[in-house]
Design a protein around this motif. Structure first.
Motif, PDB file in Angstrom:
ATOM      1  N   PRO A  17       1.178  10.924   1.252  1.00 24.49           N
ATOM      2  CA  PRO A  17       2.564  10.825   0.769  1.00 24.49           C
ATOM      3  C   PRO A  17       3.337   9.744   1.531  1.00 24.49           C
ATOM      4  O   PRO A  17       3.375   9.764   2.754  1.00 24.49           O
ATOM      5  CB  PRO A  17       3.154  12.214   1.062  1.00 24.49           C
ATOM      6  CG  PRO A  17       1.990  13.085   1.436  1.00 24.49           C
ATOM      7  CD  PRO A  17       0.921  12.190   1.957  1.00 24.49           C
ATOM      8  N   SER A  18       3.946   8.817   0.760  1.00 30.14           N
ATOM      9  CA  SER A  18       4.618   7.675   1.395  1.00 30.14           C
ATOM     10  C   SER A  18       6.116   7.655   1.119  1.00 30.14           C
ATOM     11  O   SER A  18       6.784   6.669   1.396  1.00 30.14           O
ATOM     12  CB  SER A  18       4.008   6.362   0.891  1.00 30.14           C
ATOM     13  OG  SER A  18       4.290   6.168  -0.481  1.00 30.14           O
ATOM     14  N   ASP A  19       6.627   8.758   0.579  1.00 28.91           N
ATOM     15  CA  ASP A  19       8.003   8.773   0.061  1.00 28.91           C
ATOM     16  C   ASP A  19       9.072   8.979   1.129  1.00 28.91           C
ATOM     17  O   ASP A  19      10.226   8.629   0.925  1.00 28.91           O
ATOM     18  CB  ASP A  19       8.109   9.920  -0.928  1.00 28.91           C
ATOM     19  CG  ASP A  19       7.611  11.195  -0.268  1.00 28.91           C
ATOM     20  OD1 ASP A  19       6.374  11.367  -0.163  1.00 28.91           O
ATOM     21  OD2 ASP A  19       8.435  12.000   0.195  1.00 28.91           O
ATOM     22  N   SER A  40      -0.094  11.654   6.372  1.00 29.87           N
ATOM     23  CA  SER A  40       1.330  11.480   6.114  1.00 29.87           C
ATOM     24  C   SER A  40       1.820  10.114   6.583  1.00 29.87           C
ATOM     25  O   SER A  40       1.531   9.705   7.709  1.00 29.87           O
ATOM     26  CB  SER A  40       2.086  12.579   6.861  1.00 29.87           C
ATOM     27  OG  SER A  40       3.421  12.196   7.036  1.00 29.87           O
ATOM     28  N   TYR A  41       2.549   9.416   5.711  1.00 29.29           N
ATOM     29  CA  TYR A  41       3.305   8.251   6.187  1.00 29.29           C
ATOM     30  C   TYR A  41       4.476   8.866   6.944  1.00 29.29           C
ATOM     31  O   TYR A  41       5.526   9.127   6.382  1.00 29.29           O
ATOM     32  CB  TYR A  41       3.853   7.442   5.028  1.00 29.29           C
ATOM     33  CG  TYR A  41       2.900   6.604   4.191  1.00 29.29           C
ATOM     34  CD1 TYR A  41       1.956   7.185   3.358  1.00 29.29           C
ATOM     35  CD2 TYR A  41       3.013   5.213   4.177  1.00 29.29           C
ATOM     36  CE1 TYR A  41       1.136   6.402   2.543  1.00 29.29           C
ATOM     37  CE2 TYR A  41       2.203   4.424   3.368  1.00 29.29           C
ATOM     38  CZ  TYR A  41       1.262   5.020   2.553  1.00 29.29           C
ATOM     39  OH  TYR A  41       0.480   4.242   1.748  1.00 29.29           O
ATOM     40  N   ALA A  42       4.272   9.141   8.231  1.00 30.07           N
ATOM     41  CA  ALA A  42       5.243   9.930   8.981  1.00 30.07           C
ATOM     42  C   ALA A  42       6.383   9.070   9.504  1.00 30.07           C
ATOM     43  O   ALA A  42       7.547   9.450   9.445  1.00 30.07           O
ATOM     44  CB  ALA A  42       4.533  10.629  10.141  1.00 30.07           C
ATOM     45  N   PHE A  93       8.996  -6.137   5.539  1.00 29.66           N
ATOM     46  CA  PHE A  93       7.615  -6.581   5.338  1.00 29.66           C
ATOM     47  C   PHE A  93       6.917  -5.960   4.128  1.00 29.66           C
ATOM     48  O   PHE A  93       5.715  -6.087   3.982  1.00 29.66           O
ATOM     49  CB  PHE A  93       6.807  -6.339   6.616  1.00 29.66           C
ATOM     50  CG  PHE A  93       7.182  -7.287   7.725  1.00 29.66           C
ATOM     51  CD1 PHE A  93       6.609  -8.549   7.803  1.00 29.66           C
ATOM     52  CD2 PHE A  93       8.139  -6.929   8.664  1.00 29.66           C
ATOM     53  CE1 PHE A  93       6.957  -9.434   8.812  1.00 29.66           C
ATOM     54  CE2 PHE A  93       8.500  -7.807   9.675  1.00 29.66           C
ATOM     55  CZ  PHE A  93       7.909  -9.064   9.750  1.00 29.66           C
ATOM     56  N   TYR A  94       7.661  -5.240   3.278  1.00 33.09           N
ATOM     57  CA  TYR A  94       7.042  -4.662   2.078  1.00 33.09           C
ATOM     58  C   TYR A  94       7.202  -5.550   0.843  1.00 33.09           C
ATOM     59  O   TYR A  94       6.777  -5.154  -0.245  1.00 33.09           O
ATOM     60  CB  TYR A  94       7.647  -3.283   1.745  1.00 33.09           C
ATOM     61  CG  TYR A  94       7.615  -2.275   2.860  1.00 33.09           C
ATOM     62  CD1 TYR A  94       6.558  -2.233   3.769  1.00 33.09           C
ATOM     63  CD2 TYR A  94       8.649  -1.340   3.001  1.00 33.09           C
ATOM     64  CE1 TYR A  94       6.550  -1.301   4.796  1.00 33.09           C
ATOM     65  CE2 TYR A  94       8.630  -0.403   4.019  1.00 33.09           C
ATOM     66  CZ  TYR A  94       7.584  -0.389   4.909  1.00 33.09           C
ATOM     67  OH  TYR A  94       7.579   0.538   5.925  1.00 33.09           O
ATOM     68  N   GLY A  95       7.838  -6.714   1.006  1.00 30.89           N
ATOM     69  CA  GLY A  95       8.160  -7.558  -0.145  1.00 30.89           C
ATOM     70  C   GLY A  95       7.001  -7.824  -1.095  1.00 30.89           C
ATOM     71  O   GLY A  95       7.101  -7.556  -2.296  1.00 30.89           O
ATOM     72  N   THR A 116      -5.556  -1.799   5.858  1.00 26.22           N
ATOM     73  CA  THR A 116      -5.324  -3.242   5.867  1.00 26.22           C
ATOM     74  C   THR A 116      -5.990  -3.961   4.707  1.00 26.22           C
ATOM     75  O   THR A 116      -7.128  -3.662   4.353  1.00 26.22           O
ATOM     76  CB  THR A 116      -5.783  -3.879   7.203  1.00 26.22           C
ATOM     77  OG1 THR A 116      -5.703  -5.311   7.090  1.00 26.22           O
ATOM     78  CG2 THR A 116      -7.215  -3.501   7.556  1.00 26.22           C
ATOM     79  N   TYR A 117      -5.241  -4.915   4.154  1.00 23.30           N
ATOM     80  CA  TYR A 117      -5.768  -5.780   3.093  1.00 23.30           C
ATOM     81  C   TYR A 117      -6.839  -6.717   3.662  1.00 23.30           C
ATOM     82  O   TYR A 117      -7.515  -7.395   2.899  1.00 23.30           O
ATOM     83  CB  TYR A 117      -4.621  -6.574   2.453  1.00 23.30           C
ATOM     84  CG  TYR A 117      -3.520  -5.668   1.939  1.00 23.30           C
ATOM     85  CD1 TYR A 117      -3.655  -5.001   0.729  1.00 23.30           C
ATOM     86  CD2 TYR A 117      -2.370  -5.434   2.704  1.00 23.30           C
ATOM     87  CE1 TYR A 117      -2.668  -4.136   0.270  1.00 23.30           C
ATOM     88  CE2 TYR A 117      -1.374  -4.578   2.259  1.00 23.30           C
ATOM     89  CZ  TYR A 117      -1.532  -3.931   1.043  1.00 23.30           C
ATOM     90  OH  TYR A 117      -0.550  -3.077   0.607  1.00 23.30           O
ATOM     91  N   PHE A 118      -6.951  -6.783   4.996  1.00 24.97           N
ATOM     92  CA  PHE A 118      -7.990  -7.602   5.630  1.00 24.97           C
ATOM     93  C   PHE A 118      -9.282  -6.819   5.843  1.00 24.97           C
ATOM     94  O   PHE A 118     -10.209  -7.323   6.467  1.00 24.97           O
ATOM     95  CB  PHE A 118      -7.508  -8.097   7.013  1.00 24.97           C
ATOM     96  CG  PHE A 118      -6.461  -9.169   6.960  1.00 24.97           C
ATOM     97  CD1 PHE A 118      -6.735 -10.414   6.402  1.00 24.97           C
ATOM     98  CD2 PHE A 118      -5.196  -8.950   7.504  1.00 24.97           C
ATOM     99  CE1 PHE A 118      -5.774 -11.419   6.386  1.00 24.97           C
ATOM    100  CE2 PHE A 118      -4.222  -9.947   7.488  1.00 24.97           C
ATOM    101  CZ  PHE A 118      -4.515 -11.179   6.923  1.00 24.97           C
TER     102      PHE A 118
HETATM  103  C1  PBG Z   1       5.706   3.161  -1.696  1.00 28.69           C
HETATM  104  C2  PBG Z   1       4.940   2.342  -0.729  1.00 28.69           C
HETATM  105  C3  PBG Z   1       5.296   1.104  -0.174  1.00 28.69           C
HETATM  106  C4  PBG Z   1       4.212   0.683   0.587  1.00 28.69           C
HETATM  107  C5  PBG Z   1       3.260   1.682   0.518  1.00 28.69           C
HETATM  108  N1  PBG Z   1       3.731   2.712  -0.283  1.00 28.69           N
HETATM  109  C6  PBG Z   1       6.475   0.239  -0.397  1.00 28.69           C
HETATM  110  C7  PBG Z   1       7.835   0.691  -0.099  1.00 28.69           C
HETATM  111  O1  PBG Z   1       8.081   1.739   0.488  1.00 28.69           O
HETATM  112  O2  PBG Z   1       8.720  -0.053  -0.523  1.00 28.69           O
HETATM  113  C8  PBG Z   1       4.120  -0.619   1.325  1.00 28.69           C
HETATM  114  C9  PBG Z   1       2.763  -1.202   1.419  1.00 28.69           C
HETATM  115  C10 PBG Z   1       2.739  -2.641   1.814  1.00 28.69           C
HETATM  116  O3  PBG Z   1       3.779  -3.320   1.916  1.00 28.69           O
HETATM  117  O4  PBG Z   1       1.622  -3.130   2.035  1.00 28.69           O
HETATM  118  N2  PBG Z   1       6.455   4.183  -1.170  1.00 28.69           N
END
Ligand code: PBG
Ligand code: ZN
Length: 326
Positions: A164-166, A191-193, A200-202, A312-314
Motif C-alpha cells: 500500500p502506497s497511499d 508498507s510504504y510507511a 522526485f515522483y515526476g 529500483t528501475y536499475f
Molecule cells: C502512488 C505511487 C507513487 C509512486 C509509487 N506509488 C507516486 C506518488 O505518490 O505520486 C512513486 C514511484 C516513483 O516515483 O518511482 N501512490
C-alpha cells in the motif's frame, strides 16, 4: 601517536584485500524491479522521462518477468494504468482490472518470482488523488474500504505480497484484517510507511498519468524535514501488521532508513524512485556520469544506510553488472 603505525591504506592496496574487508554487499537478492501494466495486447511503449522503462500489456509483461527471473532478481512490483478513470477509482479493485490480469498472466507463466502489487487509488481516480475526495479533501476513513478491496483483488488474482502506497492512516490494519478474513493470512504486506511528499515522483506520474488535477499530496505524504515522525509512522504500520516497511524516496532520506532499521529491527525496503532514476540516466546520457559505476555506488549506499531491499528501475542493469563483474 597513530601514524606511522596505523596506516589505513594497507587494506586498500589490492582488489583482493579490498574485497576481504568490504562491509556492505549488494546482491541481486536485494532487488525488486517495478513493472507498469497497461490494457491491450502487444503494447510496449517506452516512458519518455524514464529511458529503458516501458509500459506493457500483460503478454509483454510475462516476457519481461521471465527476463527478470533469468537475471536472478527475486521480485517485481506491479503498477497499473486502467482503461477508464472515475471519481472513486473503481477500476482499482475489478477482478479483471489491469493489474489483476497482469498478475494472473505472470503467475501462470513464470515460476519462482515474487509478484508484489502497489495498492493505491491515484492511477484510477479521474482527479488523480490517492483517496476519495469529499468536499475538496481526501477522506481518510472512506478510502480504507476501496484500498482493502484493491489489495484483496490483487491477492485473489495471485499476488504474493501487497504494497500500500497511499499513506492513509490505519490502512495496514484494515488490509491485514481483510486479507485474514478471506483466508490470506499468509500474504505479507510491505508498507510504504515513510513516503515523503517529494519532487522526485515526476516521471512516475507521467508514466501512470496520475498527477493530481488539483492540489498536491502534502495532506497525506510526509513532510520532508521530519524523521522522528517517519519512525512513528513505521512503528504504527508494524503494529498494524506490516511485515516490511519502506522509505521513499531513497537518496534524500538515507538517515531515515538508518533510524528505522536501528530503532525497529524489521525488514526495511527503500524505493529509489523515478526521479532518482531519471537524474542518473540523464547525466549519463550526456556523458557526465559513468552510469554503471554510479548505479552500483548509489545502490550500495542505500544498502549501507540500512535497507535490506531496494525497489529500483536499475534492478536489471545492476543484476547484469553483479553477474558480469562479481
Ligand atoms: C502512488 C505511487 C507513487 C509512486 C509509487 N506509488 C507516486 C506518488 O505518490 O505520486 C512513486 C514511484 C516513483 O516515483 O518511482 N501512490
Ligand atoms: Zn497514490
Amino acid at each position: 601517536m597513530t601514524f606511522p603505525f596505523h596506516r589505513p591504506r594497507r587494506l586498500r592496496e589490492t582488489e583482493l584485500l579490498r574485497r576481504m574487508v568490504r562491509e556492505t554487499r549488494l546482491s541481486v537478492d536485494d532487488l525488486i524491479y517495478p513493472l507498469f501494466a497497461v490494457p491491450g495486447e502487444g503494447v510496449c511503449d517506452e516512458i519518455p522521462s524514464m529511458p529503458g522503462v516501458y509500459r506493457r500489456s500483460a503478454d509483454q509483461l510475462v516476457l519481461e518477468a521471465k527476463e527478470v527471473r533469468e537475471l536472478g532478481i527475486p521480485a517485481v512490483i506491479l503498477f497499473g494504468t486502467p482503461e477508464r478513470k472515475d471519481p472513486e477509482g473503481r477500476e482499482a479493485y475489478r477482478e479483471d482490472g489491469v493489474v489483476q490480469r497482469a498478475v494472473v498472466a505472470i503467475k501462470a507463466q513464470v515460476d519462482d518470482l515474487v509478484v508484489v502489487t502497489d495498492v493505491c487509488l491515484c492511477a484510477y481516480t479521474d482527479h488523480g488523488h490517492c483517496g476519495l475526495v469529499v468536499e475538496g479533501r481526501i477522506d481518510n476513513d472512506a478510502t480504507l474500504e476501496p484500498l482493502a478491496a484493491t489489495a484483496l483483488s490483487h491477492v485473489r488474482a495471485g499476488a504474493d505480497m501487497v504494497a500500500p502506497s497511499d499513506m492513509m492512516d490505519g490502512r495496514i490494519l484494515v488490509i491485514r484484517e481483510r486479507l485474514d478474513e478471506e483466508g490470506f493470512e499468509g500474504v505479507p504486506i510491505m508498507s510504504y510507511a515513510a513516503k515523503y511528499a517529494s519532487a522526485f515522483y515526476g516521471p512516475f506520474r507521467d508514466a501512470v498519468h496520475a498527477a493530481p488535477s488539483f492540489g498536491d499530496r502534502r495532506s497525506h505524504q510526509m513532510d520532508p524535514p521530519n524523521s522522528d515522525e517517519a519512525v512513528r509512522e513505521a512503528a504504527l504500520d508494524v503494529e498494524e501488521g506490516a511485515d516490511i516497511v519502506m522509505v521513499k524516496p531513497a537518496l534524500p532520506y538515507l538517515d531515515v532508513i538508518r533510524r528505522i532499521k536501528d530503532e525497529l529491527n524489521v525488514p526495511v525496503a527503500a524505493f529509489l524512485v523515478s526521479g532518482e532514476y531519471a537524474m542518473i540516466k540523464a547525466a549519463s546520457a550526456r556523458g557526465w556520469l559513468e552510469e554503471e559505476r554510479a548505479v552500483l555506488e548509489v545502490l550500495t549506499g542505500v544498502r549501507r544506510a540500512g535497507a535490506d531491499l531496494i525497489l529500483t528501475y536499475f534492478a536489471k542493469d545492476a543484476a547484469r553488472t553483479l553477474r558480469d563483474h562479481p
